[in-house]
Design a protein around this motif. Structure first.
Motif, mmCIF file in Angstrom:
data_model
loop_
_atom_site.group_PDB
_atom_site.id
_atom_site.type_symbol
_atom_site.label_atom_id
_atom_site.label_comp_id
_atom_site.label_asym_id
_atom_site.label_seq_id
_atom_site.Cartn_x
_atom_site.Cartn_y
_atom_site.Cartn_z
ATOM 1 N N THR A 1 40.468 2.014 -35.610
ATOM 2 C CA THR A 1 41.061 1.770 -34.291
ATOM 3 C C THR A 1 40.989 0.311 -33.891
ATOM 4 O O THR A 1 41.956 -0.242 -33.350
ATOM 5 N N GLU A 2 39.847 -0.334 -34.143
ATOM 6 C CA GLU A 2 39.686 -1.726 -33.709
ATOM 7 C C GLU A 2 40.635 -2.653 -34.453
ATOM 8 O O GLU A 2 41.235 -3.550 -33.859
ATOM 9 N N THR A 3 40.771 -2.459 -35.758
ATOM 10 C CA THR A 3 41.711 -3.276 -36.531
ATOM 11 C C THR A 3 43.137 -3.021 -36.071
ATOM 12 O O THR A 3 43.933 -3.959 -35.935
ATOM 13 N N ALA A 4 43.456 -1.749 -35.805
ATOM 14 C CA ALA A 4 44.807 -1.419 -35.324
ATOM 15 C C ALA A 4 45.096 -2.111 -34.008
ATOM 16 O O ALA A 4 46.182 -2.665 -33.810
ATOM 17 N N ASP A 5 44.122 -2.104 -33.093
ATOM 18 C CA ASP A 5 44.326 -2.759 -31.805
ATOM 19 C C ASP A 5 44.530 -4.261 -31.965
ATOM 20 O O ASP A 5 45.386 -4.860 -31.300
ATOM 21 N N ALA A 6 43.728 -4.879 -32.834
ATOM 22 C CA ALA A 6 43.871 -6.322 -33.068
ATOM 23 C C ALA A 6 45.246 -6.637 -33.655
ATOM 24 O O ALA A 6 45.889 -7.629 -33.272
#
Length: 226
Positions: free
Chosen positions: A175-180
């Protein structure tokens, strides 16, 4: 470095040693002392386990706000109200699409504009140039620009969702990589529009300078100084 939060102003990742957001410059320590926009709160809270903070596919929150950035409130309001008018698109046309990174839509727009103008131009006798032709071509260009303006919000929403869906599909377990990646995909840039706006001026300047030097040499050859 450990990621501790997202910037409350633009949604960029902020690390433990950072005192300011590297993108917009908002201070990290003073984040509770400023007026926090609701879109930023949603960005920073969507990683919690609370079901109400999950992005809603039928709403204009979460990932769309990450993608749009500081103007998320403006576009969310336009989309919810079904607004059909987009002043930046009307005033700047294709430059607005470049600014928003909508390169595919810009290509479609330019091809469509060229085809329509050629069709309208073919209605006039070949090699003719008149005031009527100029007026018709200007009015046609205005109609094309208005057409872009009334669909700009819709195609921008389609562009955002297409990008977001592709990123979520690729990083479905991170999720964090996707958001970035979503934040990066939605970043705007003035460099390309400004460069393309300045390019014709530079070409005209170089051409004018070349013409002047060529004329100057011709005059010196015809009337050499004694």
């Amino acid at each position: 470095m450990e990621v501790i939060m997202y910037c409350y102003n633009c949604g960029t990742l902020i690390y433990e040693d950072d005192k300011f957001c590297v993108k917009c410059g908002s201070p990290k320590e003073a984040r509770h002392e400023v007026n926090i926009p609701p879109t930023a709160i949603l960005r920073s809270s969507r990683h919690t386990n609370s079901p109400q903070n999950e992005p809603m596919s039928d709403d204009y929150s979460g990932d769309l706000e990450l993608f749009v950035g500081p103007q998320a409130d403006v576009y969310a309001r336009k989309w919810k109200q079904g607004s059909r008018w987009n002043w930046p698109a009307f005033l700047f046309g294709g430059y607005w699409m470049l600014y928003r990174g909508m390169y595919l839509y810009l290509l479609i727009y330019l091809i469509s504009e060229a085809l329509i103008l050629n069709i309208v131009g073919s209605l006039f006798p070949r090699f003719s140039f008149s005031a009527a032709m100029v007026i018709v071509m200007l009015l046609t260009n205005l109609v094309i620009k208005i057409g872009l303006t009334v669909v700009a919000n819709t195609i921008y929403l389609h562009h955002a969702r297409r990008k977001i869906n592709a990123i979520q599909e690729r990083y479905r377990n991170d999720t964090e990589t996707a958001d970035a990646k979503i934040v990066l995909a939605g970043e705007t840039s003035l460099y390309i529009p400004i460069a393309l706006a300045v390019l014709p001026i530079l070409i005209a300047f170089v051409y004018g300078l070349y013409s002047f030097l060529h004329m100057y040499n011709q005059i010196n050859q015809d009337f050499p100084l004694k």
